[in-house]
Each structure stands twice: as C-alpha cells, then as structure tokens.
Design an enzyme around this catalytic site. Structure first.
Site, PDB file in Angstrom:
ATOM      1  N   ASP A  49       5.525   3.028   4.557  1.00  0.00           N
ATOM      2  CA  ASP A  49       5.819   3.003   3.128  1.00  0.00           C
ATOM      3  C   ASP A  49       7.114   2.237   2.894  1.00  0.00           C
ATOM      4  O   ASP A  49       8.185   2.633   3.370  1.00  0.00           O
ATOM      5  CB  ASP A  49       5.945   4.440   2.613  1.00  0.00           C
ATOM      6  CG  ASP A  49       6.080   4.530   1.111  1.00  0.00           C
ATOM      7  OD1 ASP A  49       6.399   3.502   0.474  1.00  0.00           O
ATOM      8  OD2 ASP A  49       5.879   5.631   0.572  1.00  0.00           O
ATOM      9  N   LYS A  51       8.491  -2.848 -13.593  1.00  0.00           N
ATOM     10  CA  LYS A  51       8.774  -4.275 -13.414  1.00  0.00           C
ATOM     11  C   LYS A  51       9.978  -4.704 -14.252  1.00  0.00           C
ATOM     12  O   LYS A  51      10.768  -5.559 -13.818  1.00  0.00           O
ATOM     13  CB  LYS A  51       7.542  -5.109 -13.770  1.00  0.00           C
ATOM     14  CG  LYS A  51       6.382  -4.945 -12.793  1.00  0.00           C
ATOM     15  CD  LYS A  51       6.793  -5.280 -11.356  1.00  0.00           C
ATOM     16  CE  LYS A  51       5.632  -5.269 -10.398  1.00  0.00           C
ATOM     17  NZ  LYS A  51       6.029  -5.551  -8.994  1.00  0.00           N
ATOM     18  N   THR A  91      -6.818 -12.519  -6.284  1.00  0.00           N
ATOM     19  CA  THR A  91      -6.611 -11.727  -5.073  1.00  0.00           C
ATOM     20  C   THR A  91      -7.818 -10.817  -4.851  1.00  0.00           C
ATOM     21  O   THR A  91      -8.723 -10.748  -5.685  1.00  0.00           O
ATOM     22  CB  THR A  91      -5.358 -10.840  -5.197  1.00  0.00           C
ATOM     23  OG1 THR A  91      -5.548  -9.922  -6.298  1.00  0.00           O
ATOM     24  CG2 THR A  91      -4.101 -11.677  -5.449  1.00  0.00           C
ATOM     25  N   ASN A 109       7.485  -7.195  -2.371  1.00  0.00           N
ATOM     26  CA  ASN A 109       6.203  -7.409  -3.036  1.00  0.00           C
ATOM     27  C   ASN A 109       5.398  -6.119  -3.191  1.00  0.00           C
ATOM     28  O   ASN A 109       4.541  -6.030  -4.070  1.00  0.00           O
ATOM     29  CB  ASN A 109       5.382  -8.428  -2.241  1.00  0.00           C
ATOM     30  CG  ASN A 109       3.956  -8.529  -2.723  1.00  0.00           C
ATOM     31  OD1 ASN A 109       3.685  -9.022  -3.806  1.00  0.00           O
ATOM     32  ND2 ASN A 109       3.014  -8.037  -1.911  1.00  0.00           N
ATOM     33  N   ASP A 160       8.566 -20.089  10.956  1.00  0.00           N
ATOM     34  CA  ASP A 160       9.484 -18.958  11.008  1.00  0.00           C
ATOM     35  C   ASP A 160       8.791 -17.681  11.473  1.00  0.00           C
ATOM     36  O   ASP A 160       7.569 -17.644  11.641  1.00  0.00           O
ATOM     37  CB  ASP A 160      10.114 -18.744   9.625  1.00  0.00           C
ATOM     38  CG  ASP A 160      11.024 -19.898   9.230  1.00  0.00           C
ATOM     39  OD1 ASP A 160      11.873 -20.284  10.048  1.00  0.00           O
ATOM     40  OD2 ASP A 160      10.875 -20.425   8.109  1.00  0.00           O
ATOM     41  N   TYR A 192       3.756   0.713 -14.879  1.00  0.00           N
ATOM     42  CA  TYR A 192       3.897  -0.553 -14.157  1.00  0.00           C
ATOM     43  C   TYR A 192       4.834  -1.496 -14.908  1.00  0.00           C
ATOM     44  O   TYR A 192       5.741  -2.095 -14.324  1.00  0.00           O
ATOM     45  CB  TYR A 192       2.514  -1.186 -13.988  1.00  0.00           C
ATOM     46  CG  TYR A 192       2.503  -2.473 -13.209  1.00  0.00           C
ATOM     47  CD1 TYR A 192       2.608  -2.468 -11.822  1.00  0.00           C
ATOM     48  CD2 TYR A 192       2.355  -3.697 -13.856  1.00  0.00           C
ATOM     49  CE1 TYR A 192       2.581  -3.651 -11.097  1.00  0.00           C
ATOM     50  CE2 TYR A 192       2.321  -4.890 -13.140  1.00  0.00           C
ATOM     51  CZ  TYR A 192       2.440  -4.856 -11.766  1.00  0.00           C
ATOM     52  OH  TYR A 192       2.422  -6.027 -11.059  1.00  0.00           O
TER      53      TYR A 192
END
Length: 256
Positions: free
Chosen positions: A56, A152, A183, A82, A26, A148
C-alpha cells in the site's frame, strides 16, 4: 543511470510511466497493491532494471522500502505519486466518516510518497523531482465523484506547497492533471455495453476533449517523463493539464 519510484505502477497510467522511464535506460521501482498487476514484471526485457514492490503506497514502510531498493540500484532521481482509489460517495447518502476516509486514502499516498522522496533527496544531498498525478476534476468536478475531486484538489495544493518548501534544496514538485485516459479501467467501464452505448460514450468523450479523443496512457507518460527530466530543470510548482483541452472547454450556448 538514475532510479525512479512509481506508485500504482502495475497498470494503466502507472505502468505506462514505468515503461517510458525504462525506455531511457533507467531503473524503476513499481509499487502496486494488487500483486496480479505486477505479474508482467517477471519476464520484462528490462530485467533487473524494473523492480516490483507489492504494498500500500499510503504506508511509509512500503514507500521507504521502494526508495531503498531504488537508491541501491542507482541514484534516486524521481518519484511519481500515481496510486489512487476510485470509489464514489456522496454527502447525502454516506456518512461523513466514509467520505473522509475515501478522501484521506487518496491524499495519503501522495503525502507519504512526497515525504519519503524529500527525505531521501535531502539525505543524499542531491536534487530530485516529484510528480503527483491529479485530475481535471480538481478544478471541474464530475457529479458523484466528490471524494476523488476533493482529494485531487488537495494533492494540487500539496504540490505547490512542497515546491515552495523544498525548492531551495533543488527539489522540484509538479503535477499532471489528467482528462480521460485509455486504460484497462476505461475498457472495463465500456465492457458489457452494447455497440450503440459504446459509440455514445465515445462520442461524449470526444465532445468533452477539444482534441476529439481521450488520451493514450503513453502520452501521459511522456508528460511525466518531461517533468522528471533535466529539460524541466526550472519548472516547479506547476499543475500541467494533460487532458486534450478538457479543463478549458466550456459549453457553447450557440451549439444547440
């Protein structure tokens, strides 16, 4: 062939999602604020199927530009919100405006992405999918991460509400709630610590996750790809934990 937009797509989980979707043949538009995080796209084997947009993700014009580029390449089928800001603040040490700004910055990217995606799906008269990236902290916050965790939790509410509002148009909205993930950011967290300290952190992470380790970014990408796919055609309004069991683990009073 379909097209997708992934915000925060330059590194970490976002890049893993981009790579996973490209592997299916894709087109993917990766939106990223840091131009350095997009450098790998220039010589990627996918060629013109991967498109970089620097900007941004909170800004509607940036998200709209990404949507247009994706739709020009192939029908827009999925959107992954994300992009996130990782900065801690506390109610007792920071002013309310600072805390609120950090919360808003994280929620804004998801709201903007959802809004642009929904409008494009409706204008095209096509069904589509949205996946918002959340965290185990939405339900079980870690001390010191109030902005945070609050953001969320709001994103999970957004996921459920958008699924209810736009389900009749065939628009599915889901979220993945992540535990700790291997990560670049995690590696930076370990950098500079001696071997004993690194071993202690890794042992703690293994203990927190019932599967005994943290996630690989590719494992998160597989879950996101599933929620975007036709295999999840009757799945919407779901917050899927992709956390190795971290959210369900409680302290055992008999451990010590």
């Amino acid at each position: 062939m379909r097209s997708f937009v992934v915000t925060g797509g330059g590194r970490g989980v976002g890049r893993a999602v981009v790579e996973r979707l490209l592997a299916d043949g894709d087109v993917v538009v990766a939106v990223e604020l840091d131009a350095r995080a997009l450098a790998w796209i220039g010589d990627h084997p996918a060629g013109e199927r991967v498109i970089a947009v620097r900007g941004d993700a909170c800004l509607e014009e940036v998200a709209e530009h990404a949507a247009v580029l994706a739709a020009e390449a192939a029908p827009l089928a999925g959107w992954v919100n994300n992009a996130a800001m990782f900065r801690d603040a506390s109610l007792d040490t920071d002013d309310a405006a600072t805390v609120l700004d950090l919360i808003t910055s994280n929620v804004a990217a998801a709201v903007t992405g959802c809004a642009v995606a929904v409008k494009h799906y409706l204008a095209a008269g096509r069904a589509g999918a949205i996946v918002n990236v959340s965290s185990h902290q939405a339900q079980r916050p870690v001390r010191g991460a109030l902005p945070y965790a609050t953001a969320k939790a709001a994103i999970e509410g957004l996921t459920r509400a958008a699924a209810v509002d736009h389900g009749p148009a065939g628009i599915r909205v889901n979220a993945v709630a992540l535990g700790s993930v291997q990560t670049e950011r995690y590696q930076q967290f370990l950098a500079g610590r001696d071997a004993a300290a690194v071993a202690a952190v890794n042992a703690q992470m293994a203990e927190l996750h019932p599967l005994g380790r943290i996630a690989r970014a590719a494992e998160v990408a597989d879950a996101v790809a599933y929620l975007l796919s036709d295999s999840a055609s009757f799945v919407t309004g779901v917050v899927l934990p992709v956390d190795g069991g971290r959210a369900v683990r409680g302290p055992d009073p008999e451990e010590n």
